[in-house]
Design a protein around this motif. Sequence first.
Motif, short mmCIF file in Angstrom:
data_model
loop_
_atom_site.label_atom_id
_atom_site.label_comp_id
_atom_site.label_asym_id
_atom_site.label_seq_id
_atom_site.Cartn_x
_atom_site.Cartn_y
_atom_site.Cartn_z
N GLY A 165 -5.25 -3.02 5.06
CA GLY A 165 -4.44 -1.71 4.67
C GLY A 165 -4.28 -0.90 3.47
O GLY A 165 -4.14 0.42 3.80
N LEU A 166 -4.73 -1.50 2.71
CA LEU A 166 -5.11 -0.80 1.10
C LEU A 166 -6.20 0.12 1.57
O LEU A 166 -5.86 1.40 1.26
CB LEU A 166 -5.31 -1.53 -0.18
CG LEU A 166 -5.73 -0.59 -1.01
CD1 LEU A 166 -4.92 -0.21 -1.40
CD2 LEU A 166 -6.74 -1.86 -1.99
N PHE A 167 -6.74 0.15 2.22
CA PHE A 167 -8.27 1.04 2.61
C PHE A 167 -7.97 2.30 3.59
O PHE A 167 -7.98 3.19 3.29
CB PHE A 167 -9.51 0.52 3.13
CG PHE A 167 -10.37 -0.28 2.29
CD1 PHE A 167 -10.45 0.54 1.40
CD2 PHE A 167 -10.40 -2.07 2.63
CE1 PHE A 167 -11.41 -0.21 0.73
CE2 PHE A 167 -11.25 -2.61 1.14
CZ PHE A 167 -11.88 -1.68 0.25
N ALA A 168 -6.30 1.53 4.62
CA ALA A 168 -6.30 2.38 5.68
C ALA A 168 -5.65 3.32 4.37
O ALA A 168 -5.20 5.37 4.82
CB ALA A 168 -5.52 1.57 6.51
N MET A 169 -4.58 3.40 4.21
CA MET A 169 -4.06 4.36 3.30
C MET A 169 -5.12 5.03 2.27
O MET A 169 -4.36 6.66 1.76
CB MET A 169 -3.19 4.02 2.28
CG MET A 169 -1.13 2.39 3.35
SD MET A 169 0.12 2.33 2.13
CE MET A 169 -1.74 0.80 0.89
N LEU A 170 -5.91 4.54 1.67
CA LEU A 170 -6.30 5.27 0.48
C LEU A 170 -8.01 6.21 1.50
O LEU A 170 -7.98 7.53 0.73
CB LEU A 170 -6.90 4.42 -0.03
CG LEU A 170 -6.13 3.25 -1.07
CD1 LEU A 170 -7.29 2.02 -2.44
CD2 LEU A 170 -5.68 4.92 -2.10
#
Length: 99
Positions: A84-89
């Motif tokens: 989720g963090l990578f998808a947002m960044l």
Amino acid sequence: MVPPSPRTVVGGGGVVEATTDDPALADSDVRSEPGIAPGRSAVGNLIWSLSGEGVRLVSSFVAFLILVRIFPPSDFGLLVAATGLFAMLFPFAGMGGGW
């Protein structure tokens, strides 16, 4: 010499009459629609696009099922949080990089 024959060319700016001096090209059809590959229809392009999305969705689902079976719940939660963090960044990854 054969006189040039007019042909209709459809492009992004509208219909334009064009001429050619090459008799071999005089009878060829040069109509094309913007955004459509020559020799392929819009329906054919749609089928390929939907097929690609379907393969992507099925492979993602299968990978999810495999990861669920491999990782214990605590590690799987960590994987989901990192994903989720990578998808947002990800949308910001190319900013300021000069690409």
